[in-house]
Design a protein around this motif. Sequence first.
Motif: not given
Length: 294
Positions: A66, A69-70, A75, A88, A90, A218
């Motif tokens: 997590r 992905l921040d 991606r 997705p 994310t 993205l």
Amino acid sequence: MHNLGLLFDVDGPIASPITRTINIRSIVTDLVAMTAAGVPIAFITGRSGDFIRNQVVTPLCDAGLRDALDEHGARMFGVFEKGGAWAPITGDGMGEVTVDETVAFGAEAVDGIRNLVRERYADTMFFDETKRAMISVEQRTDVDADTYAAAQARFQDDAFTLLTAQGVGLRYGDRTAPDANGELPFRIDQTIISTDIESVLLDKDRGAQRALDYFAKLGPLPRRWRSIGDSRSDYKMADYVHSAGFDVAHVDVRPSDGILEKPYEVITIGDAIHDDAGAEFLAHWRQELGLATS
């Protein structure tokens, strides 16, 4: 952003084909580290969204996915059922699964195969209730490979007979039974641990296209890609990337089935196969990209 993108099959290079789980810890930590570094990563699999959520995304999240992905430029994407469904991935976890209903089976076919397995083959295989576009029947983990293979051949013959009697246009090896329109929209596809009955429109090249389309929305795409898989159909991921004009090589983690001749490089990992090869591949690229190890 590092000049690298990765397209992974799941069973074999990431998850053990025996236990169907990620058994090598470095696979998890290396995937998280490379994600945080901006390497776009897609899982392109015949597995269902539920399987990837539980067996891949959950252990990755437990290892820090997590937060990874921040990071800016991170991606990740999942393509399931060979392109029949996708979602997705994310910083909020794996998103809602979208299903392509145009390639899905009707209830009569699904119920027919489910009952066939329950009544004749429950001692060697199980019906995968998580699939939403294709029909999949999988080897039980308590059944040895030779016993399963013998039952699988009988099951596929019975499945062909059942579905074609319903009017399904179906191909199974050299056998064909067109539907009322003279078409063959579905096929029986055998793997070492399962039988997939699926639309002929589904395959790993379709999944690769969906993944690159998502990544492109993205941000810029890297020019260098690697696809990783254990079956001949996995080469189709690299086929699509090559046709789209990118630099690609395919990593074959089960070359004993025969290495295909392709216009791009095909890589093997010494004597390592399956998830051992997947782990070595990831460790190599983590070092190549200069990413610190814990």
